[in-house]
Design an enzyme around this catalytic site. Structure first.
Site, short mmCIF file in Angstrom:
data_model
loop_
_atom_site.label_atom_id
_atom_site.label_comp_id
_atom_site.label_asym_id
_atom_site.label_seq_id
_atom_site.Cartn_x
_atom_site.Cartn_y
_atom_site.Cartn_z
N THR A 185 0.82 -1.22 0.00
CA THR A 185 0.00 0.00 0.00
C THR A 185 0.85 1.27 0.00
OG1 THR A 185 -1.47 1.30 1.43
CG2 THR A 185 -0.12 -0.32 2.53
N TYR A 197 -1.68 0.25 10.16
CA TYR A 197 -1.96 -0.42 8.89
C TYR A 197 -0.73 -0.37 7.98
CZ TYR A 197 -3.69 -1.14 4.17
OH TYR A 197 -3.83 -1.57 2.88
#
Ligand code: UDP
Length: 334
Positions: free
Chosen positions: A121, A145
Site C-alpha cells: 500500500t 496499517y
C-alpha cells in the site's frame, strides 16, 4: 506466454482478490482461493476458481492446498485494511497483516512455492515529502496499517535473499471502480472510501457526502488522490506473476497507480456528471492523518513489466462503481 500457473489467491473473496481471480482466469491460469469470509463473500469468487474456506494461519490447510493443487505461486491479498481501525486496534493489524503473512511465507518456503505477489500500500510512505512518490522515497508509515504492511515487505525482502524465492510487492494507491462486466466489485459493508460512499449516496443509500477538509494545499483545497481502476490493478498482478516466474532471481517493489490524481471535488463532480444529478456535499474538517496529495510515480512498473492501464478515465471508473453498486443492491435484497 507463460504456461498455466496454479495460483493460490489469499483473500480471493474480497474486493481486489476477486478481481485478480477474474484476471487470472482470463490469462489462462488456475486460481485457487483461500478466504476466511470474515470480510469477503463466497459469491464474489468466480465459479471457475477452486475455493477453500479457511485462514491463512492454518498451516496444515495451506500445506494441503499447496500439494493438492500443485501451487506454483501465491497472490496474497488476505488482511485487514481499515486505517482508523488499525489505530484503535493495532494488534489486530499486526496479527492479520504481519504475523499471518509470516506464517504464509513460511508455508510457501517449506513447501516449495517460490513466488509471491504481495498486496502492499501507499500507506507505507506515510506523508510523502513530495508527490508523485517514487518507490525509493522514505517509507515512514503514520498508522499501524501502513507499518503492518511495510513489515511484511521487509520479511519478503529478507526471505528472498535467503531462499530460492522471489516476490513482487505492489504498493496500491486509491483502488476504485469495479469489474467492467459487473461480476464483482466493492461490497464491503460500512466502507469508508470516497467513491464507494459517493455512489452509495447517488443511489439514495446515504443522504450526503462529507468532504473532509477544504484547506489543503491543492488547487481546490480538497485532498488529491491517485484513483486506479481495480481491473487495471488486477492485470498488474498477472503481469507481475508471469515476470516472477520468468525471472526467478529478481524481486520487485512497485507502485501501482496512474501517476495523476483528482481532488475530492473532482471525484464528486464526476459522479454528478455520470448520474446527471447533484450530490449533497457537506464541508467538514480534515480527517486525521490525511496528506494533501498522494500520487504515484508509476514509471517503474511501466518500465519493468510494460504494464499499461486500460481504464485510466475517472468517469468510466465512476460508471463501473455505480453499475456495481446497483447490482449489489439486488444481491443484498435477493
Ligand atoms: N474523503 C472525503 N469524504 C469521505 C471519504 C473520503 O472527503 O467520505 C476524502 C479523504 O479525506 C481523502 C480522499 O477522500 O482526501 C480519499 O479518501 P479515502 O478514504 O477514499 O482513501 P485514502 O486516501 O484515505 O486511502
Amino acid at each position: 506466454m507463460t504456461h498455466r500457473l496454479n495460483v493460490l489467491v489469499t483473500g480471493g473473496a474480497g474486493y481486489i482478490g476477486s478481481h485478480a481471480v477474474l484476471a487470472l482466469l482470463e490469462a489462462g491460469h488456475h486460481p485457487v482461493v483461500i478466504d476466511n469470509l470474515v470480510t469477503g463473500f463466497r459469491w464474489a469468487v468466480a465459479k471457475d476458481a477452486v475455493f477453500y474456506e479457511g485462514d491463512i494461519s492454518d498451516t496444515e490447510l495451506i500445506q494441503r492446498i499447496i500439494h493438492e493443487q500443485g501451487i506454483d505461486a501465491i497472490m496474497h491479498f488476505a488482511g485487514s485494511v481499515v486505517v482508523p481501525e488499525s489505530v484503535q486496534d493495532p494488534l489486530k493489524y499486526y496479527n492479520n497483516n504481519t504475523v499471518k503473512s509470516r506464517s504464509l511465507i513460511e508455508s510457501a518456503i517449506s513447501h516449495g512455492v517460490r513466488h509471491m505477489i504481495f498486496s502492499s500500500t501507499a500507506a507505507t510512505y506515510g506523508i510523502p515529502e513530495s508527490s508523485p512518490v517514487r518507490e525509493d522515497m522514505p517509507t515512514i508509515p503514520i498508522n499501524p496499517y501502513g507499518t503492518s504492511k511495510l513489515m511484511t515487505e521487509m520479511m519478503l525482502r529478507d526471505v528472498a535473499a535467503a531462499h530460492d524465492f522471489n516476490f513482487c510487492a505492489l504498493r496500491y494507491f486509491n483502488v476504485a471502480g469495479a469489474d467492467p462486466l459487473c461480476r464483482t466489485g466493492q461490497s464491503t459493508v460500512g466502507a469508508t472510501h470516497l467513491l464507494k460512499i459517493a455512489v452509495e449516496a447517488a443511489l439514495g443509500k446515504r443522504a450526503s457526502v462529507s468532504v473532509f477538509g477544504t484547506d489543503y494545499a491543492t488547487a481546490d483545497g480538497t485532498g488529491v488522490r491517485d484513483y486506479i481502476h481495480v481491473s487495471d490493478l488486477a492485470s498488474a498482478h498477472v503481469i507481475a506473476l508471469e515476470a516472477l516466474v520468468a525471472d526467478p532471481k529478481t524481486s520487485h517493489t512497485l507502485n501501482c497507480g496512474y501517476g495523476h490524481g483528482y481532488s475530492v471535488m473532482q471525484v464528486l463532480d464526476a459522479v454528478d456528471r455520470v448520474t446527471n444529478n447533484k450530490l449533497e456535499r457537506k464541508m467538514e474538517g480534515r480527517r486525521a492523518g490525511d496528506p494533501d496529495a498522494l500520487i504515484s510515480d508509476n514509471k517503474a512498473i511501466k518500465a519493468t513489466f510494460g504494464w499499461e492501464p486500460k481504464y485510466d478515465d475517472l468517469d468510466q471508473i465512476v460508471q463501473h462503481a455505480l453499475a456495481w453498486e446497483r447490482r449489489l443492491t439486488d444481491i443484498q435484497t435477493a
